[in-house]
Design a protein around this motif. Structure first.
Motif, mmCIF file in Angstrom:
data_model
loop_
_atom_site.group_PDB
_atom_site.id
_atom_site.type_symbol
_atom_site.label_atom_id
_atom_site.label_comp_id
_atom_site.label_asym_id
_atom_site.label_seq_id
_atom_site.Cartn_x
_atom_site.Cartn_y
_atom_site.Cartn_z
ATOM 1 N N ARG A 1 0.778 -1.009 -0.053
ATOM 2 C CA ARG A 1 0.287 0.156 -0.049
ATOM 3 C C ARG A 1 0.913 1.478 0.224
ATOM 4 N NH1 ARG A 1 -4.595 -0.654 4.521
ATOM 5 N NH2 ARG A 1 -5.032 1.744 3.486
ATOM 6 N N GLU B 1 -1.254 2.972 -2.970
ATOM 7 C CA GLU B 1 -1.943 3.897 -2.496
ATOM 8 C C GLU B 1 -0.770 5.662 -2.357
ATOM 9 O OE1 GLU B 1 -4.344 3.337 1.042
ATOM 10 O OE2 GLU B 1 -5.791 2.141 -0.119
ATOM 11 N N SER C 1 -3.375 2.647 -10.798
ATOM 12 C CA SER C 1 -5.468 2.970 -10.915
ATOM 13 C C SER C 1 -5.392 2.802 -8.908
ATOM 14 C CB SER C 1 -5.704 2.364 -11.277
ATOM 15 O OG SER C 1 -5.865 0.563 -10.688
ATOM 16 N N THR C 2 -4.354 3.065 -8.033
ATOM 17 C CA THR C 2 -5.079 3.169 -7.030
ATOM 18 C C THR C 2 -4.639 4.067 -6.181
ATOM 19 O OG1 THR C 2 -3.658 1.243 -5.721
ATOM 20 C CG2 THR C 2 -5.421 0.526 -6.719
ATOM 21 N N ARG D 1 -3.066 7.179 -4.508
ATOM 22 C CA ARG D 1 -3.743 8.441 -4.570
ATOM 23 C C ARG D 1 -2.890 9.523 -3.991
ATOM 24 N NH1 ARG D 1 -9.615 7.425 -2.256
ATOM 25 N NH2 ARG D 1 -8.765 8.976 -0.779
ATOM 26 N N THR D 2 -1.380 8.807 -3.568
ATOM 27 C CA THR D 2 -0.708 10.076 -3.241
ATOM 28 C C THR D 2 0.404 10.089 -3.633
ATOM 29 O OG1 THR D 2 -1.613 10.109 -1.228
ATOM 30 C CG2 THR D 2 0.761 11.149 -1.219
ATOM 31 N N LEU E 1 -4.179 9.085 -13.931
ATOM 32 C CA LEU E 1 -4.146 8.896 -12.187
ATOM 33 C C LEU E 1 -5.691 9.056 -11.644
ATOM 34 C CD1 LEU E 1 -0.536 8.890 -11.541
ATOM 35 C CD2 LEU E 1 -0.925 6.933 -12.292
ATOM 36 N N ARG E 2 -6.987 8.675 -11.421
ATOM 37 C CA ARG E 2 -8.093 9.449 -11.540
ATOM 38 C C ARG E 2 -8.296 8.956 -9.747
ATOM 39 N NH1 ARG E 2 -12.014 7.909 -16.119
ATOM 40 N NH2 ARG E 2 -10.558 8.094 -18.204
ATOM 41 N N ASN E 3 -7.335 8.846 -9.149
ATOM 42 C CA ASN E 3 -7.719 7.853 -8.099
ATOM 43 C C ASN E 3 -6.833 9.091 -6.869
ATOM 44 O OD1 ASN E 3 -9.913 6.539 -7.149
ATOM 45 N ND2 ASN E 3 -8.141 4.886 -8.324
ATOM 46 N N LEU E 4 -5.508 9.749 -7.607
ATOM 47 C CA LEU E 4 -4.785 10.871 -7.609
ATOM 48 C C LEU E 4 -5.559 11.957 -6.918
ATOM 49 C CD1 LEU E 4 -2.040 10.286 -6.721
ATOM 50 C CD2 LEU E 4 -1.754 12.297 -8.813
ATOM 51 N N ARG E 5 -5.226 11.901 -5.485
ATOM 52 C CA ARG E 5 -5.341 13.687 -4.642
ATOM 53 C C ARG E 5 -4.515 14.083 -4.601
ATOM 54 N NH1 ARG E 5 -9.430 11.150 -6.414
ATOM 55 N NH2 ARG E 5 -11.105 10.593 -5.480
#
Length: 578
Positions: free
Chosen positions: A493, A522, A543-544, A546-547, A566-570
């Protein structure tokens, strides 16, 4: 809301008043006994107290309150006063008239009224301490508060009413007690007057010396420590700044049969600059947590630490006494540190050797050491080269070794079948540590930083850690990173990779060709170097994610177009790591 004098109101809570709520109350209930004042300005507090002479409980939760009104001195029935959630720095002299007060809770206090000892019925004095280290003020004459049960700390001074003997008559003390300023105690007799050995309800005790008086008489300070003997029921003991050369007799075995502190659960020894040996602790049957920090004069940890000789002597006596009747009787195995779960050894700059607990060849005894150990931290031991054999540490879950420049070998590291977290940082000489674990699936977090000689072993075994969730590898030689096996880590992760070398010829960041199995990742942090001009294209398939943190990619001028995939990137962080 309307409350009239005729209502039998004895408990009142005022929330965020600012004077608004009180305008709707027809006066203050005359028989009010409990007031809980929750506000953000405290404007009406003084007015309430002047008309509430029968209060027995007062609690103020308002950070804008910076002083306690003098009117509190007229509340003769007050038993519980809680000002811990305020910014009150000084108590008014009138508080010393509250002869029935039993509980006082404060926080940011900087001074105590001169006649504080008038509060003869006080049982609980609680400080929500926000400081670190030694408190800044004294409590003169506290020995007159004979009913006191809770006293978080006591600062010893040579001032009148502040000597250690003030604790003599506080026979009801319980819970936690921290004693600071012990450099002001001059003799065994002065220390013994505190009668700590008779205070059976004290569960946690801290004994602290200041950093002054480095040239104090060794015999004198050793005798002071002897006089500070606690009660055998003590559960937690911390000794900080002791400047004697030896530990007191009450910390070592008595007559080869027992130790005084048999109920001790937590022990912390810190800044003991003159002690050349560690105390014998292996036979403390209840000890669960042990920290030894900055014992700079200790060069060796040997058999005395384990208390092994005491156990062998007992077994020898037992064997001799029954040899005539039961010559074939087996000797029971010796268990050392039977309940220890957490052990920290830090900042021991002269420690060169830490030996195993060895049974003499002429003894028939067998031994078990640290059978319950879960957490082991070794940090800041620049001269230590080896740890004791880890073969029997089958319960160890966390191993942390940091800043040990001479550290070369971890014997039987692969035998740690319960290991979940392994952190190896800044140990450049570490070579002998087999990562071919007997139970690789147990490992959940792995961090190896500044241990470049371990890279070959890591490359050969990383793919076996299939349960790994967090991985960090920092090395000056990215060419030997075990990156090509990352695709085996489907549960990963969090991943951090990087190095600090600025002389590398590589102009790209090493990355595996396939990362399709990194389906749980992530968090990704990459630490680059000046010659890198691009990011690995394979990142676009995470694809998962986030950072994403990109550090020290000084040659990177433009972000790749695929970054938008990277659609889940926050979070995207780009910068230089200092």
């Amino acid at each position: 809301m309307v409350v009239s004098h005729n209502d039998e109101v004895v408990h009142l809570t005022v929330v965020l008043s600012r004077g608004k709520m009180l305008k709707n109350i027809e006066g203050i209930p005359p028989n009010l006994q409990t007031l809980y004042y929750i506000g953000d300005d405290g404007i009406m507090l003084e007015d309430i107290l002047e008309r509430s002479k029968y209060l027995s409980v007062l609690k103020v939760d308002c950070w804008d309150v910076t002083h306690l009104p003098n009117a509190v001195g007229n509340m003769k029935h007050l038993r519980h006063l809680d000002m811990s959630q305020t910014r009150i720095a000084a108590l008014p002299d009138s508080i010393t008239k509250l002869y029935n007060l039993m509980t006082l809770k404060v926080s940011r206090l900087k001074e105590i009224p001169k006649k504080f000892s008038n509060l003869i019925n006080l049982r609980h004095l609680e400080f929500s301490t926000i400081f670190s280290g030694r408190p800044s003020y004294l409590i003169p004459g506290i020995g007159q508060l004979a009913n006191l049960r809770t006293l978080p700390y006591f600062v010893v001074s040579q001032d009148k009413g502040c000597q250690l003997e003030e604790l003599e008559h506080l026979r009801n003390l319980r819970g936690e007690l921290k004693i600071f300023g012990l450099e002001n105690v001059s003799s065994f007799e002065s220390a013994a007057k505190a009668k700590l050995s008779e205070k059976s309800s004290i569960q946690s005790l801290t004994l602290s010396w200041d950093d002054t008086n480095e040239d104090c008489d060794d015999n004198n300070i050793n005798s002071v420590m002897e006089g500070l003997q606690p009660h055998p029921d003590l559960k937690s003991l911390a000794i900080n700044g002791f400047k004697g050369s030896r530990f007191p007799s009450w910390m070592v075995a008595k007559d080869h049969l027992m130790v005084l502190l048999r109920n001790l659960v937590h022990l912390r020894l810190e800044k003991l600059g003159k002690c050349e040996q560690v105390p014998s602790l292996g036979d403390l049957p209840c000890l669960e947590s042990l920290d030894m920090v900055s014992l700079h004069n200790v060069k060796r940890i040997g058999a005395e630490f384990y208390g092994l000789l005491t156990h062998l002597d007992i077994n020898a006596r037992s064997s001799a006494s029954c040899s005539s009747s039961t010559s074939s009787r087996e000797v029971k195995p010796v268990t050392l540190f039977p309940k220890l779960r957490r052990f920290g050894l830090r900042n021991m700059k002269r420690l060169e050797e830490w030996s195993d607990a060895m049974v003499p060849s002429d003894s028939s005894s067998s031994i078990k050491v640290f059978p319950s150990l879960r957490y082991l931290e070794i940090e800041g031991l620049p001269k230590l080269a080896f740890l004791p054999d880890m073969e029997n540490l089958t319960s160890l879950e966390v191993l942390r070794i940091e800043r040990c420049g001479s550290f070369a070998c971890i014997r039987n590291l692969n035998s740690l079948i319960s290991l979940e977290f392994l952190y190896l940082d800044d140990c450049p000489a570490l070579l002998g540590a087999s990562l071919d674990m007997k139970n690789p699936q147990s490992l959940r977090a792995l961090r190896i930083s500044g241990c470049d000689k371990l890279n070959p072993s890591l490359s050969n075994n990383l793919e076996k850690f299939t349960s790994l969730e967090r991985l960090k590898i920092v090395s000056n030689d990215p060419g030997s990173w075990p990156i090509m096996v990352l695709h085996h880590l489907a549960n990963l992760r969090s991943l951090e990779l990087g190095g600090f070398s600025d002389i590398l010829d590589l102009d790209h960041f090493p990355w595996p060709h396939s990362i399709t199995n990194l389906v749980s990742l992530e968090f990704l942090r990459l630490r680059g170097w000046p010659k890198i001009t691009s990011l690995p294209d394979q990142i676009q398939h995470l694809s998962t994610l986030r950072t994403l943190e990109i550090r020290d990619f000084e040659g990177l001028e433009v972000l790749p177009e695929w970054m938008g995939s990277l659609r889940n990137l926050r979070e995207l962080l780009i910068g230089v790591l200092f």
